[in-house]
Design a protein around this motif. Structure first.
Motif, PDB file in Angstrom:
ATOM      1  N   ASP A  30       0.477  -1.309  -0.594  1.00  0.00           N
ATOM      2  CA  ASP A  30       0.408   0.267  -0.347  1.00  0.00           C
ATOM      3  C   ASP A  30       1.351   1.209  -0.343  1.00  0.00           C
ATOM      4  N   ASP A  31       1.888   1.292   0.853  1.00  0.00           N
ATOM      5  CA  ASP A  31       2.698   2.284   0.963  1.00  0.00           C
ATOM      6  C   ASP A  31       3.521   2.725  -0.623  1.00  0.00           C
ATOM      7  N   TYR A  32       3.274   2.151  -1.925  1.00  0.00           N
ATOM      8  CA  TYR A  32       4.217   2.143  -2.924  1.00  0.00           C
ATOM      9  C   TYR A  32       3.086   2.423  -4.042  1.00  0.00           C
ATOM     10  N   ALA A  33       1.780   1.753  -3.865  1.00  0.00           N
ATOM     11  CA  ALA A  33       0.473   1.711  -5.118  1.00  0.00           C
ATOM     12  C   ALA A  33       0.234   2.831  -5.544  1.00  0.00           C
ATOM     13  N   GLN A  34       0.668   4.008  -5.269  1.00  0.00           N
ATOM     14  CA  GLN A  34       0.653   4.656  -6.193  1.00  0.00           C
ATOM     15  C   GLN A  34       2.165   4.655  -7.333  1.00  0.00           C
ATOM     16  N   TYR A  35       2.313   4.074  -7.223  1.00  0.00           N
ATOM     17  CA  TYR A  35       4.004   3.951  -8.206  1.00  0.00           C
ATOM     18  C   TYR A  35       3.211   2.136  -9.263  1.00  0.00           C
TER      19      TYR A  35
END
Length: 145
Positions: free
Chosen positions: A22-27
């Motif tokens: 989830d912490d890097y989901a935007q990438y």
């Protein structure tokens, strides 16, 4: 070996898929999972098993470093893709190792019809950082064979 069923994949991936990334989901386009294999900061090398659902891939990105740095991918299960900017894509299967020098724009992820995992090794360096760039478009991704 292509693996489309999640339960079959979990049995094939000896490191386990870990928790939702989830912490890097935007990438990422699609769902990915992250399982650290050692504690960040306990030694100079950090390792994590990164798992991609079918069709999932990360954005184009660059690992910067003044000296050293970069990333090593050790493919562990399923099938995926790796591509450097302006170069042909590389098919990934268990046992493939990719060395990515600092400063190389690239992306990696699963094939559209298979789960995929790799161990990501952050190569130690001086003044290291990651730059996340644009997503891999659906049009670019669908062209991969």
């Amino acid at each position: 070996m292509k693996i489309i069923n999640k339960l079959d994949f979990e049995q094939a991936d000896s490191f386990g898929i870990g928790k939702s990334n989830d912490d890097y989901a935007q990438y990422f386009k699609g769902k990915s999972y992250l399982k650290p294999l050692n504690k960040f900061g306990e030694c100079s090398v950090f390792l994590a098993n990164v798992t991609f659902e079918p069709g999932c891939r990360n954005n184009w990105h660059v690992h910067h470093a003044k000296k050293g740095g970069g990333q090593i991918l050790i493919c562990t299960a399923g099938e995926g893709w790796y591509q450097e900017w302006d170069k042909a894509p590389v098919s990934l299967t268990a046992g493939t190792v990719i060395t990515i020098p600092a400063g190389v724009k690239h992306w990696h992820g699963a094939k559209s019809d298979s789960w995929f995992s790799h161990i990501a090794v952050e190569v130690p360096g001086t003044e290291t950082s990651n730059e996340w760039c644009e997503p891999v478009s659906d049009e670019e991704y669908k062209k991969l064979k």
